[in-house]
Scaffold this active site. Structure first.
Site, PDB file in Angstrom:
ATOM      1  N   PHE A 136       0.855  -1.190   0.000  1.00 42.67           N
ATOM      2  CA  PHE A 136       0.000   0.000   0.000  1.00 42.67           C
ATOM      3  C   PHE A 136       0.887   1.235   0.000  1.00 42.67           C
ATOM      4  CE2 PHE A 136      -2.464   3.455   1.825  1.00 42.67           C
ATOM      5  CZ  PHE A 136      -3.615   3.382   1.059  1.00 42.67           C
ATOM      6  N   ASP A 221       9.291   2.979   1.512  1.00 39.12           N
ATOM      7  CA  ASP A 221       8.115   3.697   2.009  1.00 39.12           C
ATOM      8  C   ASP A 221       7.997   3.446   3.515  1.00 39.12           C
ATOM      9  OD1 ASP A 221       5.591   4.499   2.813  1.00 39.12           O
ATOM     10  OD2 ASP A 221       4.591   3.799   0.984  1.00 39.12           O
ATOM     11  N   LYS A 250       2.810   9.278   8.499  1.00 42.02           N
ATOM     12  CA  LYS A 250       1.934   8.996   9.638  1.00 42.02           C
ATOM     13  C   LYS A 250       2.447   9.459  11.006  1.00 42.02           C
ATOM     14  CE  LYS A 250      -0.968   5.398   7.650  1.00 42.02           C
ATOM     15  NZ  LYS A 250      -0.543   4.831   6.375  1.00 42.02           N
TER      16      LYS A 250
HETATM   17  C1  LIG Z   1      -0.866   5.073   5.032  1.00 42.31           C
HETATM   18  C2  LIG Z   1       0.201   4.769   4.055  1.00 42.31           C
HETATM   19  C3  LIG Z   1       0.384   5.543   2.897  1.00 42.31           C
HETATM   20  C4  LIG Z   1      -0.572   6.640   2.505  1.00 42.31           C
HETATM   21  O1  LIG Z   1      -0.576   7.670   3.427  1.00 42.31           O
HETATM   22  P1  LIG Z   1      -1.766   8.773   3.363  1.00 42.31           P
HETATM   23  O2  LIG Z   1      -1.325   9.750   4.411  1.00 42.31           O
HETATM   24  O3  LIG Z   1      -3.023   8.063   3.692  1.00 42.31           O
HETATM   25  O4  LIG Z   1      -1.764   9.339   2.012  1.00 42.31           O
HETATM   26  C5  LIG Z   1       1.448   5.248   2.076  1.00 42.31           C
HETATM   27  N1  LIG Z   1       2.294   4.260   2.363  1.00 42.31           N
HETATM   28  C6  LIG Z   1       2.147   3.481   3.460  1.00 42.31           C
HETATM   29  C7  LIG Z   1       3.141   2.406   3.726  1.00 42.31           C
HETATM   30  C8  LIG Z   1       1.091   3.707   4.338  1.00 42.31           C
HETATM   31  O5  LIG Z   1       0.934   2.929   5.409  1.00 42.31           O
END
Ligand SMILES: *Cc1c(COP(=O)(O)O)cnc(C)c1O
Length: 401
Positions: A136, A221, A250
């Site tokens: 994701f 990421d 986050k």
């Molecule tokens: C939550 C998440 C995203 C997206 O972040 P948003 O702030 O919702 O755009 C991207 N990569 C990872 C690994 C995530 O957990």
């Protein structure tokens, strides 16, 4: 009618249906506790999906935000904003490489969009990306193109970049997908949304080697795993690899919206004047909150706390699962209960019934990503309640079968 039910009705009449109607409404919080609209209190073991790193209403975050919003709340990027500058300096120091440079944005998706654009600038003529199945990376079109969940991606394609998906954790599959046409490999250090799934040891190292051999860029990421979630600043540091680009969001702002894309080496200078921008990126209030988060993690020794508590708690949870919980995976305060297929939503429900917020990421995993300030005593209340929760969930699962 309960306050929650009233809010649910209004929600359905005003908001798009993207999230379904949530089961509860949270109106306040303090430390690791949150309170719902009908006055029930819960121990928050999700932290708004690994966001509220210092819990709720932490005095350091409250004071930093209060001071900053009363000083200057927004400057735009036409002018230097010293708070964003200080945050960028701190992030460069956390990466531990003087070549690193930071682009500040607003959330995880926009951090990944910045990384995609940096890659496209670096890799003239290469437009192929490799990412992982079940990964994701966000909901905007570039980040979504890299997201390995067909159900949420395919309705919105085709995208401007070509992406090949490989099974997460399989170093050989990754190596054979990466060649001299590959612009970049995007990987989470552990799959977060897919249910806190760590790769086998050595996976990120083999990804680094495959990228080096092919001249591809490695993007890690760290949107969910970064900022001390696993007991290191960045989850990939457990393996000692150095990515070209790191994305954060986050946990960084302690509840305030912020994202960051950090380039190292050649990737640090990939985006030049005019290549990218964001009105709210580097917003002083969000940056002040992020500086408070980093300060508290440092001064309160939270890296060690997270590592030690995570080890103890996962052992306790594994002992208390019985019946439906078959194991515990993850590291630090980024864990998942592995459950029998279909049981995870019932465990989420029974946990809430007993005052614990947890998150079923799918039919067979319950995610735990509590505030990093969670105490051992508070953690123990959940591991001690788990056998009761599981037996309540087991009867619910039996009834519905
Ligand atoms: C939550 C998440 C995203 C997206 O972040 P948003 O702030 O919702 O755009 C991207 N990569 C990872 C690994 C995530 O957990």
């Amino acid at each position: 009618m309960s306050e929650t039910a009233k809010l649910q009705q209004r929600w359905e009449a005003a908001l798009m249906g993207t999230y379904g109607t949530p089961p509860i409404a949270l109106v306040s919080g303090s430390g690791c506790q949150v309170v719902d609209a009908d006055g029930r209190t819960y121990l928050d073991l999700v932290a708004g999906i690994a966001v509220s790193a210092l819990g709720h209403a932490h005095p350091a975050v409250v004071e930093a935000v209060r001071r900053q919003v009363a000083t200057i709340a927004h400057t735009s990027n036409l002018y230097i904003n010293p708070v964003a500058l200080e945050l960028a300096e701190r992030l460069v120091a956390l990466v531990g490489d003087d070549s690193a440079r930071v682009f500040l944005c607003n959330d995880g998706a926009t951090a990944n969009e910045a990384a995609i654009k940096a890659v496209l600038r670096m890799q003239a003529g290469r437009r192929r990306f490799v990412a992982a199945e079940r990964s994701f990376h966000g909901r905007t079109l570039g980040a979504l193109a890299l997201t390995g969940k067909a159900a949420i991606r395919e309705p919105f394609g085709p995208f401007g970049i070509e992406v090949e998906f490989v099974p997460y954790g399989d170093g050989e599959a990754l190596a054979s997908a990466v060649d001299e046409t590959t612009a970049a490999v995007f990987l989470e250090p552990t799959l977060g949304e897919a249910g806190v799934v760590p790769p086998p040891a050595g996976y990120l190292t083999s990804a680094r080697a495959a990228c080096d051999a092919a001249g591809a860029v490695l993007v890690i990421d760290e949107v969910q795993g970064g900022i001390a979630r696993t007991g290191k600043w960045f989850a990939h540091q457990h393996e000692g690899v150095v990515p070209d680009l790191i994305t954060l969001a986050k946990g960084l702002g302690g509840g305030l919206p912020i994202g960051a894309c950090i380039g190292i080496g050649a990737a640090a200078s990939a985006l030049q004047r005019g290549d990218h921008g964001s009105t709210f990126g580097g917003n002083p209030v969000s940056c002040a909150a992020a500086l408070a988060v980093i300060d508290v993690i440092e001064t309160e020794g939270l890296l060690d706390h997270v590592e030690e508590l995570g080890r103890q708690w996962s052992a306790d949870l594994a002992a208390g699962g019985v019946e439906l919980v078959t194991g515990v995976r993850g590291r630090g305060l980024w864990l998942a209960l592995e459950t029998k297929a279909g049981a995870a939503p019932a465990i989420e429900f029974a946990s809430r019934d007993r005052g614990f917020i947890v998150n079923a990421t799918g039919p067979d995993a319950v995610r735990l990503a509590p505030p990093l300030i969670l105490t051992a005593d508070a953690a123990r209340t959940f591991s001690e309640a788990l056998p009761g929760i599981v037996s309540e969930a087991a009867s619910a699962v039996r009834l519905s079968a």
